[in-house]
Design a protein around this motif. Structure first.
Motif, PDB file in Angstrom:
ATOM      1  N   ARG A 101       0.849  -1.189   0.000  1.00  0.00           N
ATOM      2  CA  ARG A 101       0.000   0.000   0.000  1.00  0.00           C
ATOM      3  C   ARG A 101       0.888   1.244   0.000  1.00  0.00           C
ATOM      4  NH1 ARG A 101      -5.275  -1.358   2.217  1.00  0.00           N
ATOM      5  NH2 ARG A 101      -5.290  -3.449   3.124  1.00  0.00           N
ATOM      6  N   PHE A 102       0.934   1.946  -1.111  1.00  0.00           N
ATOM      7  CA  PHE A 102       1.674   3.203  -1.177  1.00  0.00           C
ATOM      8  C   PHE A 102       0.749   4.346  -0.764  1.00  0.00           C
ATOM      9  CE2 PHE A 102       4.029   0.669  -4.376  1.00  0.00           C
ATOM     10  CZ  PHE A 102       5.313   0.805  -3.854  1.00  0.00           C
ATOM     11  N   SER A 103       1.295   5.284  -0.001  1.00  0.00           N
ATOM     12  CA  SER A 103       0.527   6.445   0.436  1.00  0.00           C
ATOM     13  C   SER A 103       0.768   7.623  -0.508  1.00  0.00           C
ATOM     14  CB  SER A 103       0.956   6.842   1.856  1.00  0.00           C
ATOM     15  OG  SER A 103       2.303   7.304   1.841  1.00  0.00           O
ATOM     16  N   VAL A 104      -0.026   8.675  -0.334  1.00  0.00           N
ATOM     17  CA  VAL A 104       0.188   9.892  -1.106  1.00  0.00           C
ATOM     18  C   VAL A 104       1.584  10.443  -0.827  1.00  0.00           C
ATOM     19  CG1 VAL A 104      -0.596  12.258  -1.503  1.00  0.00           C
ATOM     20  CG2 VAL A 104      -2.266  10.453  -1.152  1.00  0.00           C
ATOM     21  N   GLU A 105       2.010  10.356   0.422  1.00  0.00           N
ATOM     22  CA  GLU A 105       3.348  10.831   0.772  1.00  0.00           C
ATOM     23  C   GLU A 105       4.422  10.004   0.068  1.00  0.00           C
ATOM     24  OE1 GLU A 105       5.951  13.470   2.178  1.00  0.00           O
ATOM     25  OE2 GLU A 105       3.775  13.596   2.339  1.00  0.00           O
ATOM     26  N   ASP A 106       4.214   8.691  -0.035  1.00  0.00           N
ATOM     27  CA  ASP A 106       5.140   7.846  -0.794  1.00  0.00           C
ATOM     28  C   ASP A 106       5.207   8.323  -2.241  1.00  0.00           C
ATOM     29  OD1 ASP A 106       5.726   6.099   1.320  1.00  0.00           O
ATOM     30  OD2 ASP A 106       4.006   4.815   0.861  1.00  0.00           O
ATOM     31  N   PHE A 107       4.042   8.564  -2.820  1.00  0.00           N
ATOM     32  CA  PHE A 107       3.969   8.991  -4.223  1.00  0.00           C
ATOM     33  C   PHE A 107       4.719  10.306  -4.425  1.00  0.00           C
ATOM     34  CE2 PHE A 107       1.601  11.263  -7.643  1.00  0.00           C
ATOM     35  CZ  PHE A 107       1.862  10.391  -8.685  1.00  0.00           C
ATOM     36  N   ARG A 108       4.498  11.260  -3.513  1.00  0.00           N
ATOM     37  CA  ARG A 108       5.197  12.533  -3.626  1.00  0.00           C
ATOM     38  C   ARG A 108       6.713  12.319  -3.536  1.00  0.00           C
ATOM     39  NH1 ARG A 108       2.742  15.004  -0.062  1.00  0.00           N
ATOM     40  NH2 ARG A 108       1.435  16.413  -1.282  1.00  0.00           N
ATOM     41  N   GLY A 109       7.129  11.428  -2.652  1.00  0.00           N
ATOM     42  CA  GLY A 109       8.557  11.147  -2.531  1.00  0.00           C
ATOM     43  C   GLY A 109       9.138  10.552  -3.798  1.00  0.00           C
ATOM     44  N   MET A 110       8.383   9.681  -4.471  1.00  0.00           N
ATOM     45  CA  MET A 110       8.843   9.096  -5.741  1.00  0.00           C
ATOM     46  C   MET A 110       9.066  10.184  -6.783  1.00  0.00           C
ATOM     47  SD  MET A 110       6.061   6.032  -6.046  1.00  0.00           S
ATOM     48  CE  MET A 110       5.596   5.053  -4.606  1.00  0.00           C
ATOM     49  N   ILE A 111       8.090  11.091  -6.893  1.00  0.00           N
ATOM     50  CA  ILE A 111       8.177  12.152  -7.900  1.00  0.00           C
ATOM     51  C   ILE A 111       9.337  13.093  -7.588  1.00  0.00           C
ATOM     52  CG2 ILE A 111       6.942  14.012  -9.057  1.00  0.00           C
ATOM     53  CD1 ILE A 111       5.804  11.148  -9.456  1.00  0.00           C
TER      54      ILE A 111
END
Length: 226
Positions: A76-86
């Motif tokens: 489960r990826f979070s929005v914060e994870d997604f922002r970190g990827m970008i």
């Protein structure tokens, strides 16, 4: 040379990992969904060993979590994870294209450029049509080939992993978007033109547009509780 049995098992392991990765990317295996080695082995009609190895590989790529005594589940990826990827992607790209880092067009890259342009056309068309099922595969292939053109394979592989993870997070949420086309970047062809012309500034700006769009979408998700 390895025994033929080892080669067969390794190939099967890769095929199973690829098939399951596609299921996760397409959103058919959803975040938090659990399964066991036995279930996957029965589904594909193969032995447990290559399945276990494939699942461990996907766990190593951050797509699955291993749960002791319960098997595996989709991460489960979070929005914060997604922002970190970008943000990580942006930092790396800044380094690649800093001070004219885009490679100049030359005959040695001719075949590769033809291939990446074909991927760009298909990905851009799918993005403009809002066809996620087509876009995911072409977009990933496009960025893999772009990475092979502009940087070394270690950086390219890391960027590919980040992009796969970002798609895993995004796909189920994008499918719920009423105005999907607003959130799909479609300037793949323009990026190929910039790389072909050796225009590092233009390439960097186009990729930044993709990342900025993703970050604006992440902000929108945070304002809209799931």
């Amino acid at each position: 040379m390895p025994a033929s049995g080892a080669v067969t098992r390794n190939t099967l392991r890769q095929q199973i990992a690829g098939a399951l990765r596609d299921e996760v990317l397409a959103g058919r295996l959803r975040p938090g969904q659990e399964f066991t080695v036995k279930q996957i082995a029965e589904q594909y009609g193969v032995s447990a060993t290559p399945v276990r190895e494939a699942l461990v590989d996907l766990a190593g790529q951050g797509l699955l979590d291993s749960n002791q005594h319960r098997g595996f589940e989709v991460h489960r990826f979070s929005v914060e994870d997604f922002r970190g990827m970008i943000e990580a992607r942006s930092l790396i790209v800044d380094g690649i294209f800093r001070e004219g880092g885009a490679p100049p067009a030359h005959p040695a890259t001719g075949a590769a450029l033809v291939s990446v342009r074909r991927r760009a056309e298909e990905a851009a068309r799918a993005a403009r049509c809002g066809d996620l099922n087509v876009l995911i595969g072409y977009d990933l292939r496009f960025w893999r080939e772009v990475g092979a053109l502009v940087t070394n394979r270690y950086i390219a592989e890391f960027l590919d992993r980040l992009r796969v993870q970002s798609w895993v997070f995004a796909v189920p949420r994008l499918r719920a978007e009423p105005a999907l086309g607003e959130w799909l970047w479609s300037d793949h062809e323009q990026l190929v033109d910039a790389i072909t012309g050796g225009d590092a500034a233009a390439a960097r700006a186009l990729i930044a547009e993709d990342d900025d769009l993703a970050l604006r979408w992440a902000e929108r998700l945070e304002r809209r509780p799931e």
